[in-house]
Enzyme design. Structure first.
Site, PDB file in Angstrom:
ATOM      1  N   GLY A   1       0.823  -1.198   0.000  1.00 51.78           N
ATOM      2  CA  GLY A   1       0.000   0.000   0.000  1.00 51.78           C
ATOM      3  C   GLY A   1       0.853   1.241   0.000  1.00 51.78           C
TER       4      GLY A   1
ATOM      5  CD  GLU B   1      -7.888   9.788  -0.676  1.00 49.19           C
ATOM      6  OE1 GLU B   1      -7.129  10.751  -0.917  1.00 49.19           O
ATOM      7  OE2 GLU B   1      -9.033   9.710  -1.125  1.00 49.19           O
TER       8      GLU B   1
END
Lengths: 326, 262, 382
Positions: free
Chosen positions: C131, C363
């Protein structure tokens, strides 16, 4: 200081709109001992009898059938002619839909201060002080209507109608023929309310209203039976009319009718603000709901929590019994 | 078709209800003014007619103190009205006198082409319901309040609508110019799109100044007091074991305590 | 120094979002959360009102708002339902690479038809094996004439099950690390694009999330954004833009939690008085209010700096981290104020805690944000 007051009677098929009788009581307050004349346009013989015995000192009647069309350009000149003949300084009407239409037109045509939905009226040397519910019945506004002329439309159920007198006041015919309409517009049809056996929702002194808690349209008869037992009008919440269980004319609330009966019974209505603003000025509110947390209980005077499918038949039976025994 | 809609700025639903310091009116300090209720429906109906009759124009008119009146005019522009006219009011007018409001609005409406003047059935605050016919009288036009199912027949140039009475629904037809107080629009009021809201902020508003208006008799009806009802203390609960017991108790209370049993 | 009093424009735009959140989103939030429903009618309406493609300039059919205005809207929407807001603002994230890296021709070609009707787009960066370490991505883009052939898998992609357009990041050579990454625009209809099923999530359950598989997907070179190797920079600059609104989203959750707690505290009684009169509860409410106020100002300040073209990596990371941690704390305390009721699904506050959790993760996790903050900080003293 006494003054002459004119009451505009609003006819209905079976006589007078009840609030027109109540308007006579308000007119007597305003008159302070002065004459209280009535004017009745297009009423039935029953209406003439009811009005002339209903506390007026005289009654002017325009019997032409064309008044039934409720054209403002016929009514306003006729009312003003009667006001002139009686030298009236105040005109009192019932604050029905038509009464408000007339009040607005009269304010300009007669150059008068005007108020509608009036629930209190006090004459003073500085003018008529009137009170009316505003903001959906959440507050009361008091206005001073300074002379020389005032138009007051009174809210149904706010003034007790004077007792019917045994003797009828003198009845005179309006001398002139009904004014010829000066403005465009034609009434081209009429759809009578379907089986309007109960009283009118807007002016009824008791209203029984049903909401989503009834679960299905076929259960609405429980509300109607209680209303019938009480001689009440039937209302509904927006959820019910939106779902098509009942036509929109039954809707009580912001986008429907505003009612202020002596007694309002809310059945299975949770009490969204949308609904509350249409009935909060009712004198006594009874709420029947399965949810003790329903907002309707915050504004109700009496609350019954429970299964309305059991409570309603029991209440209807009890009401029938109580009324039968007087 | 030329349509004029008259709207009134009213305090929004979140306005705290309390009397102003002078005790005469609702305290509007810090209140947010909005286009609401029947006025919103009137604008919606005007826009529906505009959609249905190509080449139509919808002009919105409002009377009141500048700040709040501008807000509702811009809200109406954002919804799709074509022009907006602000009718100035005397600084201290409580505008409780329907004659003054009707005459001021009539002065502005007369300057605009109009086949139809639409007004909400009653305002969201004072709820008097007199303006539609008062305005009609001031304009010398036919006027009706509580209109439903408003349609326009372009071939005969006739407006058709229902007008409720106690006994039922009257069907009326009327050529323009006519003033109608609207009970309900053909559908729920639309929501303004973000871009249109921003555009409406920059739109120029037309103004009708006090000097152009007839003398307004603001002394006719004046606000004297604004009162709140004593707070409802919450329901008196009916305790019961059987539905019959609940019914008996309730009927007794309605008879003996509340005295509202028929 | 900005004074942070809202302009009339900002107030009216915020009011639109507020009304939409309270009348359209909030009434459906509990049901969508419980049943994990994707309320497409609400998203369509948000698009109709101009509440969806907030960052796209008006010439391409978007709303063309400043980042501060976007934050005002996002906070209001999130007050209504954080999950729905995630789906509504996913387009901003997915389209930002086109705005930053696209040529005028690409913007016209992709954005105009996309924004002209209701469409959803997804941002495809995250992969199952990594990620935060975006430089290590494994999706390959192999040049073949005037096409690239893309193969690989993306995961945790917001709106992927429902999107019609993807912005996808892939590497031409993993050995080049960040320098090998390219950005592409890939319509869902392209052969070899396979979105997976909607995942079952802890919160944000009105939003859809899924994998997207790319099996030898042929993408024209003309659909690459920026130069070859510029993809990483485009992705990072995109996140620099969209990080701040996540702070706003967290603030909306926190505001809702505080309001629920305050109302409940006024109404719930213990020891003969409303619990709002107990100091223990007052301290909780005061802490919530402080935390929300600070988070909101940090968010607005970061947005203001970005709107004024100033570097704001530090500020936007601080805003996102602070606001999301604050939302977790506030939602947690709100449950505590509700006591046992707060733990029940029938009451609205436990959802807020589950929704707040994601804002610490997506995010850019709060850990990577703190790495960024520390790096920016230490650089000043090195």
């Amino acid at each position: 200081m006494s003054r002459s007051v004119l009451v505009v009677g609003e006819p209905r098929p079976t006589g007078l709109v009840p609030a027109s009788r109540e308007a006579v009581a308000a007119a007597r307050l305003a008159a302070e001992g002065g004459a209280v004349a009535g004017v009745l346009l297009g009423g039935s013989p029953e209406a003439v009898t009811e009005f002339s015995r209903g506390g007026v000192t005289g009654l002017w009647v325009g019997s032409d059938a064309s008044y039934a069309e409720r054209r403002i350009d016929r009514w306003v000149p006729a009312i003003l002619a009667a006001a002139k003949s009686t030298e009236s300084e105040v005109i009192v009407l019932a604050s029905t839909g038509f009464g408000r239409e007339l009040a607005g037109a009269l304010a300009v045509a007669w150059d008068a201060a005007a108020a509608t939905s009036v629930t209190e009226l006090t004459p003073t040397d500085e003018g008529l002080f009137v009170a009316m519910p505003v903001l959906g019945g959440r507050a009361t506004s008091k206005l001073r209507l300074a002379g020389p002329r005032a138009v007051v439309a009174i809210r149904p159920n706010a003034f007790g109608a004077p007792a019917m007198s045994g003797e009828a006041a003198p009845v005179e015919s309006l001398s002139a023929a009904p004014p010829t309409p000066t403005l465009a517009g034609r009434r081209v049809g009429f759809e009578a309310n379907a089986a309007s056996q109960g009283p009118d929702l807007s002016s009824a002194s008791i209203v029984v209203a049903g909401g989503r808690g009834l679960r299905a349209p076929e259960n609405f008869h429980l509300v109607e039976e209680l209303a019938e037992a009480l001689g009440a009008a039937v209302g509904a919440s927006r959820a019910v009319t939106d779902a098509g269980w009942k036509p929109g004319t039954y809707q009580v609330g912001q986008t429907g009718r505003s009612v202020s009966p002596q007694l309002y019974i809310a059945v299975g209505i949770s009490g969204a603000i949308q609904h509350l603003v249409g009935m909060m000025s009712s004198r006594v509110i009874v709420a029947i709901n399965s949810d003790p947390g329903a907002p309707i209980f915050k504004i109700a005077d009496y609350g019954v929590v429970g299964d309305l499918f059991l409570l309603l038949p029991a209440l209807t039976a009890e009401v029938r019994k109580a009324r039968a025994s007087g | 078709m030329e349509i004029v809609v008259c709207v009134k700025p009213v305090p929004d639903a979140e306005t705290k209800l309390r009397p102003a310091p002078d005790g005469r009116t609702l305290d509007l300090e810090g209140a947010k003014f909005v286009l609401a209720g029947y006025d919103e429906s009137a604008v919606e109906q005007a826009l529906l007619l505009k959609d249905a009759v190509p080449g139509s124009t919808v002009r919105v008119v409002s009377f009141g103190p500048p700040g709040r009146t501008e807000e509702v005019l811009r809200a109406a522009l954002a919804l799709g009205c074509d022009t907006a006219t602000l009718v100035e009011s005397p600084p201290l007018a409580h505008s409780a006198d329907v004659r003054s409001v009707a005459r001021a609005l009539a002065a502005a409406v007369k300057k605009l082409p109009h086949d139809l003047v639409l007004v909400g059935k009653q305002s969201g605050d004072s709820e008097a319901g007199m303006l539609p016919t008062a305005l009609a009288q001031a304009l010398g036009h036919p006027g009706f309040n509580g209109a439903v199912e408003l349609k326009f027949d372009p071939t005969q140039k006739l407006f058709t609508f229902g007008r409720a009475s106690e006994a039922g629904l009257e069907r009326w037809e009327c050529p323009g110019p006519v003033v109608l107080g609207l009970q309900q629009a053909g559908n729920d009021p639309r929501t303004a799109k973000l871009q249109n809201i921003l555009k409406s902020r920059r739109a120029t508003l037309d103004k009708v100044s006090l000097a152009e208006l007839p003398t307004l008799d603001v002394a006719g009806a004046t606000a004297e007091a604004f009162q709140l009802p004593p707070p409802r203390t919450g329901a008196k609960w009916i305790e019961y074991k059987t539905p019959e017991e609940a019914a008996t108790k309730l009927v007794r209370l309605l008879k003996e305590e509340a005295k509202v049993f028929p | 120094m900005p004074d942070f009093s809202l302009t009339d424009d900002q107030t009216s735009v915020r009011d639109l979002a507020r009304k939409f959140a309270r009348t359209e989103m909030a009434p459906r939030a509990a049901e969508c959360d419980r049943k994990s429903l994707f309320p497409e009618d609400i998203y369509r309406k948000a698009w109709e009102l101009g509440l969806m493609n907030l960052n796209v300039p008006t010439e391409y059919g978007g709303s063309g708002l400043s980042l501060l205005d976007q934050c005002l809207i996002v906070e209001e929407l999130s007050y209504g339902c954080a999950g729905m807001t995630t789906s509504i603002i996913a387009n901003c994230l997915a389209l930002e690479p086109i705005l930053l890296g696209g040529t005028p021709e690409q913007k016209t070609r992709f954005l105009k038809p996309f924004c002209a009707s209701y469409n959803l787009a997804s941002f495809g960066l995250t992969e199952p094996a990594g990620g935060s370490d975006a430089g290590a991505l494994a999706t390959r883009a192999t040049r073949d004439g005037d096409h690239y052939v893309i193969s690989g898998e993306k995961c945790f992609i917001t709106n992927a099950p429902n999107a019609s357009l993807f912005t996808v990041f892939a590497t031409t050579d993993p050995a080049l690390r960040t320098k090998g990454i390219c950005a592409f625009v890939v319509p869902r209809s392209t052969e070899g694009v396979t979105p997976g099923k909607d995942e079952e999530k802890m919160g944000h359950r009105a939003s859809s999330t899924g994998t997207v598989r790319f099996d030898s997907v042929r993408v024209p070179v003309a659909d690459r954004l920026g130069a070859e190797g510029e993809g990483f920079s485009i992705a990072m600059r995109t996140l620099d833009q969209t990080r701040t609104p996540i702070g706003a989203l967290a603030n909306g959750i926190a505001q809702a939690a505080m309001e629920h707690a305050a109302r409940y505290a006024l109404q719930r009684k213990s020891f003969g008085k409303p619990i709002a009169e107990h100091q223990a509860i007052q301290i909780k409410l005061a802490n919530m209010a402080q935390s929300i106020h600070a988070a909101r100002l940090l968010t607005w300040h970061a947005a203001w700096k970005i709107d004024h073209g100033e570097p704001a990596t530090l500020e936007s990371s601080i805003a996102k981290t602070f606001a999301s941690d604050s939302a977790m704390r506030v939602a947690d305390e709100a449950i505590q104020v509700f006591g046992g009721y707060g733990y029940m699904k029938e009451y609205p506050v436990e959802k807020l805690l589950r929704d707040a959790k994601l804002t610490q993760i997506y995010e850019g996790s709060n850990e990577i944000q703190r790495t960024v903050i520390a790096r920016e900080l230490l650089r000043r003293y090195a």
